[in-house]
Design a protein around this motif. Structure first.
Motif, PDB file in Angstrom:
ATOM      1  N   ARG A   1      46.637  39.715  35.685  1.00 59.86           N
ATOM      2  CA  ARG A   1      45.894  39.355  37.869  1.00 59.86           C
ATOM      3  C   ARG A   1      46.231  40.329  38.170  1.00 59.86           C
ATOM      4  N   THR A   2      45.308  40.934  39.581  1.00 61.49           N
ATOM      5  CA  THR A   2      46.187  41.922  40.041  1.00 61.49           C
ATOM      6  C   THR A   2      45.975  41.723  41.250  1.00 61.49           C
ATOM      7  N   ASN A   3      44.947  40.405  41.998  1.00 62.31           N
ATOM      8  CA  ASN A   3      44.359  40.476  42.622  1.00 62.31           C
ATOM      9  C   ASN A   3      44.763  38.250  42.927  1.00 62.31           C
TER      10      ASN A   3
ATOM     11  N   ASP B   1      38.749  39.711  38.370  1.00 59.18           N
ATOM     12  CA  ASP B   1      39.854  39.786  37.560  1.00 59.18           C
ATOM     13  C   ASP B   1      39.888  39.405  36.275  1.00 59.18           C
TER      14      ASP B   1
END
Length: 527
Positions: A509-511, A453
């Motif tokens: 970020r996506t996580n 990520d």
């Protein structure tokens, strides 16, 4: 759930961490109004560097050392305020803050009879696995345990770390007995049954005052007895630097700290501590139907939930009677007992791996995935016993420069990192990682960080005090996406230099919990 009222100065800042969930503290040295408040406090906590002159000075003013590892002293507020300028001139003051009292916010419900009194054991899967014998300990830091209560009378492997002062079942000083019963009540034909009945149970009575210094001394006693799962069914709306450091030291010593989320959702839902501290496993309360209770505090710190309403407790005055208790105070020991159970059965693992096992194996309820009411879901013991072991993190706690240098949080510096290693982040529990890296004389260091990520990577110079902000920063890389980030710094001097490498979740970020790999290389520095 007990409410913690602690005075400290808090700054919530994304800064270099790129995470609003990180707790950072400003003004370690109080001045102005903060110094006046310190002077008015009955008691204060003063943390020193390793300067023996400063220690003698504090001792001469009536100070008492309550944590040798943290170099933390307790003395009157007035004496502490008068000492601040002297200690500052010596360069020996890490911080000073008042020690405040904690009050109780336990929720009770009316007694009633029910054929499903022990629903909470089935809700977490304790009926679908056989609890082990004595193993990894549970430590309850609370009001004292009534060792004559039916759940504990003649119970084996119950160790009091100090004297237990319990006046009776009325009032808050029976809270610790109730908490301990939920975790580890014996199977003896009377009363209730704990999640882990044969656990090695340690208890420390933090007394009626419930000051932060009492809790810190309890953590010190727990660590002196050896690694364990430390249950803190207490908290409140203001953070304490000293309590935060005590929980981080517990992590470093191999102990998992479990805290109740709080009962304040319908009272403004304030952020509560120690629940909101990083590296603390935070537990909310669920209903019989696995929903979050209407009182359970919510927020990004909540990791998982466990039953927290209509929990049975043996009435000590009536052998035939029970009453029911409710609150996140009693959800937390369900998780603490499960953590000790899992650690006993599955063997050695890091504190972070144990916490992640419990969080990531929880039974998802409510909205799909993580949510701020139930976290990752309801505790599921059989799932935690069989789930794959999460990745191992390195050098925790290492959220700040003060965690990795000598004389900061720990007497010794963390070792320099290897040329290649893997690690993980968590937006709430582990919001950034800081490492010591060496640049030999006449060489250029290049750091490459690959992640699943977006991550932010920065290098700070040897005199930097914090990775929050840009002071002392030598290089930074934070491109959106998952392409590797690279930073570099050349050492054109004749001596090797130690720099600080900071890694945190990136802006895109996506996580919530990315993993990453670090590769360090050096080449001749061009003149």
């Amino acid at each position: 759930m007990k409410v913690l009222v602690l005075a400290a100065v808090l700054v919530v800042s994304a800064g270099a961490a790129s995470s609003a969930s990180a707790v950072t503290f400003a003004a370690a040295v109080p001045s102005g109004r903060a110094l006046s408040q310190l002077a008015k406090a009955d008691d204060a906590l003063v943390a020193l560097t390793g300067d023996e002159r400063a220690a003698r000075l504090v001792r001469a003013r009536g100070g008492r050392l309550i944590s040798p590892e943290l170099r933390l002293w307790k003395l009157s507020g007035g004496a502490a305020a008068r000492l601040v300028p002297e200690l500052q001139r010596l360069g020996a003051l890490r911080y000073a803050e008042p020690s405040r009292r904690r009050d109780s916010l336990v929720r009770f419900v009316d007694p009633l009879s029910s054929p499903a009194l022990s629903y909470h054991l089935r809700a977490v899967g304790a009926d679908r696995a056989e609890p082990p014998g004595k193993g990894f300990p549970i430590t309850i830091l609370d009001s004292g345990i009534d060792l004559g209560h039916p759940d504990f009378a003649a119970r084996a492997d119950t160790v009091a770390l100090n004297s237990q002062l319990v006046s009776g079942p009325d009032g808050d000083d029976y809270h610790g007995t109730e908490v301990a019963s939920i975790a580890a009540a014996a199977v003896n034909g009377v009363g209730g049954e704990g999640v882990y009945p044969l656990a090695l149970l340690r208890t420390y009575d933090v007394r009626d005052e419930l000051d932060d210094d009492s809790v810190i001394q309890g953590i010190e006693a727990a660590l002196a007895a050896g690694p364990s799962v430390i249950n803190l069914s207490l908290g409140g709306p203001e953070p304490s630097r000293s309590l935060h450091e005590a929980t981080l030291r517990a992590l470093a010593a191999g102990s998992l700290v479990v805290a109740s989320a709080g009962n304040e959702r319908d009272s403004g839902n304030p952020t509560l501590y120690p629940a909101a501290f990083s590296h603390v496993l935070t537990v909310g309360a669920s209903t019989r139907g696995d929903a979050s209770t209407d009182f359970s505090s919510s927020g990004p710190a909540v990791d998982l939930t466990a039953p927290g309403e209509e929990l049975p407790f043996q009435d000590p005055l009536d052998p035939a009677g029970h009453y029911l208790i409710a609150g996140t105070s009693f959800s937390a020991p369900l998780v603490s007992a499960a953590a000790a159970w899992v650690r006993t059965v599955r063997g050695a693992m890091t504190v972070g791996q144990l916490a992640d096992l419990l969080r990531l194996s929880a039974r998802d309820v409510g909205p799909a995935g993580y949510d701020e009411q139930t976290g990752y879901g309801v505790l599921d013991i059989p799932a935690a016993l069989t789930a794959p072991l999460p990745p191992r993190d390195v050098q925790e706690p290492n959220d700040e420069i003060s965690h990795v240098v000598a004389g900061g949080l720990f007497p010794r510096a963390k070792p320099l990192v290897a040329a290649r290693f893997n690690a993980v982040l968590d937006e709430t529990e582990d919001p950034r990682d800081v490492y010591r890296v060496s640049v030999p004389a006449g060489r250029k260091l290049t750091v490459k960080v690959s992640s699943d990520d977006d991550v932010r990577v920065a290098l700070f110079g040897p005199t930097a005090r914090t990775v929050v902000g840009s002071s002392g920063r030598l290089a930074v890389a934070d491109r959106a996406g998952t392409l590797p980030e690279t930073v570099a710094s050349a050492n054109r001097t004749s001596r090797s230099r130690v720099l600080f490498l900071a890694i945190s979740p990136g802006r895109a970020r996506t996580n919530a919990n990315p993993s990453y790999r670090v590769e360090l290389t050096t080449a001749r520095a061009q003149r």
